[in-house]
Design a protein around this motif. Structure first.
Motif, PDB file in Angstrom:
ATOM      1  N   TRP A  87     -12.626 100.899  -1.789  1.00 39.98           N
ATOM      2  CA  TRP A  87     -12.591  99.448  -1.906  1.00 39.98           C
ATOM      3  C   TRP A  87     -12.803  98.852  -0.525  1.00 39.98           C
ATOM      4  O   TRP A  87     -12.118  99.232   0.440  1.00 39.98           O
ATOM      5  CB  TRP A  87     -11.250  98.974  -2.460  1.00 39.98           C
ATOM      6  CG  TRP A  87     -11.028  99.304  -3.904  1.00 39.98           C
ATOM      7  CD1 TRP A  87     -11.717 100.222  -4.649  1.00 39.98           C
ATOM      8  CD2 TRP A  87     -10.046  98.737  -4.776  1.00 39.98           C
ATOM      9  NE1 TRP A  87     -11.228 100.261  -5.924  1.00 39.98           N
ATOM     10  CE2 TRP A  87     -10.202  99.358  -6.044  1.00 39.98           C
ATOM     11  CE3 TRP A  87      -9.057  97.778  -4.626  1.00 39.98           C
ATOM     12  CZ2 TRP A  87      -9.405  99.045  -7.134  1.00 39.98           C
ATOM     13  CZ3 TRP A  87      -8.260  97.457  -5.707  1.00 39.98           C
ATOM     14  CH2 TRP A  87      -8.427  98.071  -6.957  1.00 39.98           C
ATOM     15  N   MET A  88     -13.725  97.904  -0.433  1.00 35.30           N
ATOM     16  CA  MET A  88     -13.952  97.195   0.822  1.00 35.30           C
ATOM     17  C   MET A  88     -13.401  95.784   0.692  1.00 35.30           C
ATOM     18  O   MET A  88     -13.790  95.027  -0.196  1.00 35.30           O
ATOM     19  CB  MET A  88     -15.439  97.147   1.174  1.00 35.30           C
ATOM     20  CG  MET A  88     -15.708  96.554   2.557  1.00 35.30           C
ATOM     21  SD  MET A  88     -17.465  96.429   2.962  1.00 35.30           S
ATOM     22  CE  MET A  88     -17.936  94.991   1.998  1.00 35.30           C
ATOM     23  N   ALA A  89     -12.484  95.428   1.576  1.00 30.99           N
ATOM     24  CA  ALA A  89     -11.888  94.096   1.542  1.00 30.99           C
ATOM     25  C   ALA A  89     -12.919  93.050   1.943  1.00 30.99           C
ATOM     26  O   ALA A  89     -13.920  93.345   2.618  1.00 30.99           O
ATOM     27  CB  ALA A  89     -10.690  94.046   2.479  1.00 30.99           C
ATOM     28  N   ALA A  90     -12.703  91.816   1.501  1.00 30.67           N
ATOM     29  CA  ALA A  90     -13.645  90.724   1.752  1.00 30.67           C
ATOM     30  C   ALA A  90     -13.811  90.500   3.247  1.00 30.67           C
ATOM     31  O   ALA A  90     -12.846  90.471   4.013  1.00 30.67           O
ATOM     32  CB  ALA A  90     -13.149  89.451   1.077  1.00 30.67           C
ATOM     33  N   THR A  91     -15.051  90.335   3.659  1.00 27.62           N
ATOM     34  CA  THR A  91     -15.377  90.098   5.063  1.00 27.62           C
ATOM     35  C   THR A  91     -16.718  89.393   5.144  1.00 27.62           C
ATOM     36  O   THR A  91     -17.406  89.220   4.132  1.00 27.62           O
ATOM     37  CB  THR A  91     -15.419  91.425   5.843  1.00 27.62           C
ATOM     38  OG1 THR A  91     -15.616  91.152   7.230  1.00 27.62           O
ATOM     39  CG2 THR A  91     -16.554  92.304   5.353  1.00 27.62           C
ATOM     40  N   SER A  92     -17.121  88.989   6.329  1.00 26.06           N
ATOM     41  CA  SER A  92     -18.444  88.395   6.535  1.00 26.06           C
ATOM     42  C   SER A  92     -19.399  89.470   7.016  1.00 26.06           C
ATOM     43  O   SER A  92     -19.028  90.342   7.807  1.00 26.06           O
ATOM     44  CB  SER A  92     -18.377  87.260   7.556  1.00 26.06           C
ATOM     45  OG  SER A  92     -17.999  87.758   8.833  1.00 26.06           O
ATOM     46  N   VAL A  93     -20.639  89.414   6.522  1.00 27.38           N
ATOM     47  CA  VAL A  93     -21.675  90.383   6.883  1.00 27.38           C
ATOM     48  C   VAL A  93     -22.904  89.620   7.343  1.00 27.38           C
ATOM     49  O   VAL A  93     -23.368  88.702   6.660  1.00 27.38           O
ATOM     50  CB  VAL A  93     -22.024  91.299   5.698  1.00 27.38           C
ATOM     51  CG1 VAL A  93     -23.158  92.250   6.074  1.00 27.38           C
ATOM     52  CG2 VAL A  93     -20.810  92.098   5.252  1.00 27.38           C
ATOM     53  N   THR A  94     -23.437  90.014   8.489  1.00 35.16           N
ATOM     54  CA  THR A  94     -24.633  89.389   9.042  1.00 35.16           C
ATOM     55  C   THR A  94     -25.769  90.392   9.071  1.00 35.16           C
ATOM     56  O   THR A  94     -25.627  91.476   9.645  1.00 35.16           O
ATOM     57  CB  THR A  94     -24.379  88.864  10.464  1.00 35.16           C
ATOM     58  OG1 THR A  94     -23.329  87.893  10.432  1.00 35.16           O
ATOM     59  CG2 THR A  94     -25.641  88.207  11.020  1.00 35.16           C
ATOM     60  N   LEU A  95     -26.888  90.046   8.425  1.00 35.56           N
ATOM     61  CA  LEU A  95     -28.105  90.854   8.499  1.00 35.56           C
ATOM     62  C   LEU A  95     -28.930  90.356   9.678  1.00 35.56           C
ATOM     63  O   LEU A  95     -29.343  89.187   9.711  1.00 35.56           O
ATOM     64  CB  LEU A  95     -28.913  90.731   7.207  1.00 35.56           C
ATOM     65  CG  LEU A  95     -28.470  91.561   6.009  1.00 35.56           C
ATOM     66  CD1 LEU A  95     -29.349  91.250   4.808  1.00 35.56           C
ATOM     67  CD2 LEU A  95     -28.512  93.044   6.320  1.00 35.56           C
TER      68      LEU A  95
END
Length: 432
Positions: free
Chosen positions: A136-144
């Motif tokens: 399970w990956m907790a909610a976070t921000s991801v930038t491409l």
């Protein structure tokens, strides 16, 4: 009670101090030193690399609470090239029963290597990388990050659930712009019995820019920088290819990217493509129906002539035996509106029910009919190819055999045949 000599008491206290204070403290200090040693960090990097299937690096590891490992300045590298694929300010890893909880912070992904992460996911879903625990990956921000610009997604959370019969990966995210409703949902399911992979995307109430698919599919190059999609997609990969269904709306489709840059015809403008349903079987479109709408733009006379000759569209008013346009001029249009159906019978083009004048699919600047829908009969799909690609000295028969061979061959550019050797292969012109 019996009396204990003072010397014996002193020795008992000394032994108790050594046993319960000095030795545990010394052991704790020794254990702490091993956790901060380069050897321990190297072992952690090796374990993470084996578990993730890529080379893992970090600046240091801490244990802020029992069961939680915190890797600072965490990176994933391509094992072959050494290039950075992913990095985050910190990665927390917590073991909770049969679950492994990942808590990344400020994730950055190199868009050019995003396919590496997709292959890594497929290796885990197909059990090539063993692992019985759910991730399970907790909610976070991801930038491409890419040369064309950065794209950030908020509240990105995912799960990998291994099951005896199948493994499922799910992903949810939000765009930086505030959008109400449920966030888009993406899932990949791998069946272990037959090795089939099913991919599902539902944008819910969100409108996704085409750039979001850029690391995996070149839609931005094909549809334009501002194109966006809202709808659902379900595809399944089997031994004989991809099959599935698509329904939704594509907005801000750039005709210049879609047609002008790919074919020797001019067509500029922005359009909306509403797809009621498109069915794909073995990697080929077999059924589709929808509508194309464009408020204004520019069209080359060569394309107008070609759709009249190849698709049977009816030109606007003109003197008998002539067309209201010529192949070497460009024209402004407005209110392009048509409905299309693709099936076993071929391609059927129809005017919108509210077309004005009735039957018109394209108007000029004076709101006069430039093109009307062809008679209500389908034409073979090869006629659409002929409309987009003019007659060439290099001709290839359109068969299943050539379809499997052509992608492996270096193909020549379009070479117009000599005028003296041209053959009339399109249906005659219809002039109203």
């Amino acid at each position: 009670m019996f009396a204990i000599h003072q010397r014996v008491r002193r020795r008992i206290c000394q032994a108790g101090f050594c046993l319960f204070c000095a030795m545990p403290t010394t052991g704790l200090l020794a254990w702490t030193m091993t956790l901060t040693s380069p050897g321990h960090a190297a072992r952690c990097q090796q374990e993470l690399s084996q578990w993730l299937g890529m080379e893992a690096r970090f600046e240091r590891v801490r244990y802020p609470q029992p069961g939680l490992s915190l890797y600072e300045r965490f990176e994933l590298l391509d094992a072959e090239t050494g290039e950075q694929v992913l990095r985050c300010r910190a990665l927390g890893v917590m073991h909770a029963g049969r679950k492994l909880i990942l808590e990344p912070n400020e994730v950055e992904v190199a868009a050019g290597h995003a396919q590496r992460l997709a292959r890594l996911l497929m290796r885990r879903l197909s059990r090539e990388i063993p692992g019985e625990k759910a991730v399970w990956m907790a909610a976070t921000s991801v930038t491409l990050r890419s040369a064309a610009g950065d794209q950030t997604y908020d509240d990105v959370e995912g799960r990998i659930e291994p099951e005896p019969e199948q493994s499922i990966a799910t992903l949810r995210f939000r765009l930086p712009e505030l959008q109400a409703g449920e966030p888009p949902a993406f899932s990949v399911t791998r069946r272990h019995a037959d090795g089939a992979t099913a991919v599902k995307l539902d944008t819910m109430s969100a409108v996704l820019p085409a750039s979001i698919f850029a690391p995996w599919v070149g839609l931005k190059h094909l549809l334009g920088d501002d194109a966006a999609f809202q709808g659902s997609l379900t595809v399944e990969a089997l031994a004989d290819g991809w099959s599935g269904d698509l329904a939704g709306v594509l907005t801000n489709v750039d005709f210049e990217r879609l047609v002008t840059r790919r074919f020797p015809h001019l067509l500029n403008g922005r359009a909306t493509l509403a797809i009621e349903r498109a069915k794909i079987k073995n990697g080929r479109l077999v059924e589709a129906n929808g509508q194309i709408l464009s408020e204004s733009g520019e069209v080359g006379g060569s394309l107008l002539v070609s759709v009249v000759e190849s698709l049977g569209c009816m030109p606007g008013a003109a003197p008998p035996g002539q067309l209201p346009f010529t192949g070497d001029e460009n024209y402004r249009y407005r209110d392009l509106s048509l409905e299309f159906t693709v099936g076993e019978e071929g391609l059927l083009l129809e005017a919108s029910p509210d077309a004005n004048p009735p039957g018109a699919i394209m108007l000029n600047q004076r709101r006069e009919t430039m093109l009307s829908a062809p008679p209500s009969s389908a034409v073979p799909l090869i006629q659409l190819v002929r409309a987009l690609v003019p007659e060439s000295a290099v001709q290839v028969p359109a068969t299943k055999e050539t379809a499997s061979l052509v992608p492996w061959l270096p193909l020549p550019a379009i070479v117009p045949p000599d005028d003296g050797h041209r053959r009339i292969s399109a249906p005659p012109l219809h002039v109203q």
